[in-house]
Write a protein that holds these residues in place. Structure first.
Motif: not given
Lengths: 276, 81
Positions: A167, A170-171, A177, A259, A263, A266-267, A269, A276, B55, B58-59, B63, B66-67, B69-71, B73-74
């Motif tokens: 956790q 990830v935060i 991010i 993470m 990101y 992905l963002s 490509a 993004l 968990t 947060s996950v 996140v 966000v992933l 949305v990023a995918a 977006f692309r």
């Protein structure tokens, strides 16, 4: 075909739901899950490891081998995204946009044109999505340190409260991010580069496996942290508590870096120039 | 939590799950998955699994949205089927 699929899904779902009636009641004391090893953990975890949060003790100590491979799975996810998406050859964009910071005027420069050289006045901006929002920038700038502080608290306080390496990591990754979203991807990469991300994700897994291997070297079983007692200069119960903290830090590092790394890939490509 | 609230949250989970696979807008599907994860997080917290709830929040709600949305977006925002 769609009708057939729907029928199969409904059939399987109803069979599954029908058989949940055979399950023991939620929290039933005579259920198999509550009679096998759970009583041992509930009664002995505090004496064995000096960790009040039983979940953390089970996750990182009794079932530490599982958690090590969970961390490895996350590391593999980062590696897989890197190999699938990353494009290493440089592709020059046909148009680049620059913002003149004192006035806010946007410059559009075609391929082959002269790029502005004074980077303090001209700032490169993305071609697709170009926000310039003072409120978002200022708010994120003020909030991000507190998010990171909270993430460190979650990692280090996982012994006593809900939380832990996953956790907290990830935060911590989410704060970077958020920084990448509030400014742009190039600024985030200049602060935390891809190389650092790859290095940290491997380091996290190495810390976890290294702590286990150190126990092996000191003559105990793999991931039996009580063997670390002479190294840490504490008794064997506190050594298990400290060993949990060490592996949680490793997990947190690996999760954070992966993470951010996913990101980035992905963002943008896989190009790491505009995102993004 | 009383069982009425529990039932409302559980219904919202089911609605979010069904809506996320039926909606044509992929960005909306990503947001619905975030809402789904948040409702699941509430349910975990009610059942006493606070670590799992943390968990999930947060996950799942953070996140992974966000992933998504990023995918989106692309790639593309509209699904073909």
């Amino acid at each position: 075909m769609r009708i057939l699929g729907l029928v199969i899904v409904i059939l399987c779902g109803s069979i599954l739901i029908y058989h949940t009636s055979d399950f023991p009641d939620w929290g039933h004391p005579a259920s198999p899950a509550s009679t096998h090893v759970s009583p041992y953990y509930i009664e002995k975890a505090l004496d064995d490891t000096a960790v009040p949060n039983i979940v953390t003790a089970v996750l990182a100590d009794y079932r530490g081998y599982d958690t090590m491979f969970e961390t490895t799975v996350i590391f593999c996810a980062g590696i897989a995204c890197f190999f699938l998406l990353r494009i290493t050859r440089r592709m020059e964009p046909s148009v680049t946009l620059y913002r003149h910071l004192p006035t806010g005027i946007t410059l559009r420069i075609e391929k082959g044109g002269k790029e502005p050289d004074d980077s303090n006045i001209f700032k490169r901006i993305d071609t697709q999505w170009v926000p310039y929002d003072l409120i978002i920038n200022t708010t994120c700038r003020m909030v991000i340190p507190f998010i990171q502080l909270f993430a460190l608290y979650v990692i280090s306080h996982g012994h006593h409260s809900p939380g832990g390496g996953f956790q907290g990591g990830v935060i911590l990754g989410a704060s970077v991010i958020l920084f990448a979203i509030s400014t742009d991807l190039r600024t985030a990469i200049s602060r935390m580069s891809e190389r650092l991300g790859a290095f940290l994700s491997a380091t996290g897994v190495f810390i976890y496996a290294g702590a286990g291997a150190l126990c092996l070297v000191l003559g105990a079983n793999f991931l039996d942290y009580s063997a670390l007692a002479p190294v840490l200069n504490v008794n064997s119960v506190m050594a298990r508590s400290h060993g949990i903290l060490i592996v949680e830090i490793g997990v947190g590092l690996a999760v954070m870096a992966v993470m951010i790394w996913i990101y980035y890939n992905l963002s943008s490509a896989g190009r790491h120039d505009e995102g993004l | 939590m009383s069982w009425q609230l529990d039932l409302i949250v559980l219904t919202m989970v089911v609605i979010c799950g069904i809506a996320a696979i039926n909606i044509r807008d992929l960005l909306g599907a990503g947001i619905l998955f975030g809402a789904y994860s948040f409702m699941m997080c509430l349910l975990w917290a009610v059942m006493g699994a606070v670590d799992v709830a943390f968990t999930e929040a947060s996950v799942g709600a953070g996140v992974s949205t966000v992933l998504f949305v990023a995918a989106v977006f692309r790639t593309t925002r509209r699904t073909k089927d």
